[in-house]
Design a protein around this motif. Structure first.
Motif, PDB file in Angstrom:
ATOM      1  N   GLY A 152       0.796   6.058  -6.462  1.00  0.00           N
ATOM      2  CA  GLY A 152      -0.562   6.389  -6.880  1.00  0.00           C
ATOM      3  C   GLY A 152      -1.154   7.604  -6.202  1.00  0.00           C
ATOM      4  O   GLY A 152      -2.243   8.051  -6.569  1.00  0.00           O
ATOM      5  N   GLN A 196      -2.595   7.901  -3.428  1.00  0.00           N
ATOM      6  CA  GLN A 196      -3.879   7.624  -2.798  1.00  0.00           C
ATOM      7  C   GLN A 196      -3.766   7.793  -1.284  1.00  0.00           C
ATOM      8  O   GLN A 196      -2.692   7.602  -0.709  1.00  0.00           O
ATOM      9  CB  GLN A 196      -4.337   6.201  -3.125  1.00  0.00           C
ATOM     10  N   ARG A 224      -6.878  -3.086  -4.826  1.00  0.00           N
ATOM     11  CA  ARG A 224      -6.639  -1.682  -5.174  1.00  0.00           C
ATOM     12  C   ARG A 224      -5.450  -1.552  -6.130  1.00  0.00           C
ATOM     13  O   ARG A 224      -5.467  -0.725  -7.045  1.00  0.00           O
ATOM     14  CB  ARG A 224      -6.377  -0.869  -3.907  1.00  0.00           C
ATOM     15  N   VAL A 225      -4.417  -2.355  -5.905  1.00  0.00           N
ATOM     16  CA  VAL A 225      -3.261  -2.323  -6.799  1.00  0.00           C
ATOM     17  C   VAL A 225      -3.668  -2.760  -8.202  1.00  0.00           C
ATOM     18  O   VAL A 225      -3.289  -2.138  -9.204  1.00  0.00           O
ATOM     19  CB  VAL A 225      -2.130  -3.223  -6.259  1.00  0.00           C
ATOM     20  N   LEU A 252       0.327   2.309  -3.813  1.00  0.00           N
ATOM     21  CA  LEU A 252      -0.892   3.113  -3.757  1.00  0.00           C
ATOM     22  C   LEU A 252      -0.641   4.528  -3.239  1.00  0.00           C
ATOM     23  O   LEU A 252      -1.088   5.503  -3.847  1.00  0.00           O
ATOM     24  CB  LEU A 252      -1.938   2.420  -2.884  1.00  0.00           C
ATOM     25  N   GLU A 306       0.827  -1.202   0.000  1.00  0.00           N
ATOM     26  CA  GLU A 306       0.000   0.000   0.000  1.00  0.00           C
ATOM     27  C   GLU A 306       0.865   1.257   0.000  1.00  0.00           C
ATOM     28  O   GLU A 306       0.609   2.207  -0.755  1.00  0.00           O
ATOM     29  CB  GLU A 306      -0.919   0.022   1.221  1.00  0.00           C
ATOM     30  N   GLN A 363      -5.604   0.044  -9.782  1.00  0.00           N
ATOM     31  CA  GLN A 363      -4.758   1.177 -10.164  1.00  0.00           C
ATOM     32  C   GLN A 363      -3.964   0.879 -11.431  1.00  0.00           C
ATOM     33  O   GLN A 363      -3.839   1.728 -12.315  1.00  0.00           O
ATOM     34  CB  GLN A 363      -3.802   1.519  -9.021  1.00  0.00           C
TER      35      GLN A 363
END
Length: 238
Positions: free
Chosen positions: A67, A69, A111-112, A63, A59, A115
């Motif tokens: 990312g 996020q 989520r990965v 992310l 994460e 993305q």
């Protein structure tokens, strides 16, 4: 370069992440809350902390860092950042239960995948690293922790996990261009006390570390340099 041109590489990395996660879950899926914490020992981590750290690391770098996020797990840094959470304190942390930790791992991987599936131009972080660098980073990081989980189970005398070797994928190995096939050593076919004796290592000089031109390398593997190792012996079997 368009995002479509990079999709095969990113796609294979994501598949490798999924395969590696399947192995991680096989290694811990039979543990209850008590077993996933285990006794406080200097040579291992609590397994529940270890798998939470794996998810947090994914994460944090993929992310949050790349990312941009927001964090999913509140106070995740205080629980799982190994650079700041001392080893001896990891048994005393308010860790989520094993079911909650597994759910967190699943949420992060989803989520990965989400993305990396978005259509967009190739991005870099502030230091100039592409997305594939961070996918390699979290992939190899989780595989290293799978090794740690394996020897932790052995150290704690847990029963062997059920591993579905027949269905394991090797795409992650194929991605590592540095891996070369090794010729079979005829000596391994010998019988008698061959495997119960010591392996004599002649020593010598070799290059330790990797150069930045070899594809993905961890930062602490760089600055390749020559080292000299004295001859030594090692047992062939435990």
């Amino acid at each position: 370069m368009s995002a479509a041109q990079t999709k095969p590489s990113i796609g294979r990395l994501v598949e490798a992440l999924k395969d590696t996660r399947a192995r991680t879950l096989e290694l811990v899926g039979d543990l209850n809350d008590e077993q996933s914490l285990g006794p406080r020992l200097q040579i291992v981590n609590p397994l529940r902390w270890e798998i939470g750290h794996v998810a947090w690391f994914q994460e944090f770098w993929v992310l949050q860092h790349f990312g941009r996020q927001p964090p999913i797990l509140e106070h995740g840094d205080q629980l799982y950042d190994s650079a700041h959470v001392a080893h001896d304190t990891r048994w005393d942390l308010p860790l989520p239960g094993i079911k909650e930790t597994l759910a967190y791992m699943r949420q992060i991987l989803e989520r990965v995948m989400e993305q990396t599936s978005r259509e967009r131009h190739v991005l870099r972080d502030a230091a100039g690293y592409h997305e594939d660098y961070f996918l390699y980073l979290v992939l190899f990081h989780e595989q290293m922790h799978d090794e740690a989980i394996t020897y932790t189970r052995q150290t704690l005398s847990y029963c062997p996990p059920a591993i579905d070797i027949a269905n394991m994928q090797v795409d992650d190995v194929a991605l590592v261009e540095r891996v070369q096939p090794v010729e079979r050593n005829p000596a391994l076919t010998q019988t008698g006390d061959y495997l119960t004796s010591d392996a004599e290592i002649p020593g010598g000089r070799f290059m330790l570390g990797s150069s930045s031109g070899e594809g993905f390398v961890f930062d602490n593997e760089q600055r390749a340099h020559e080292v000299e190792i004295a001859p030594f012996a090692s047992r062939k079997l435990p």
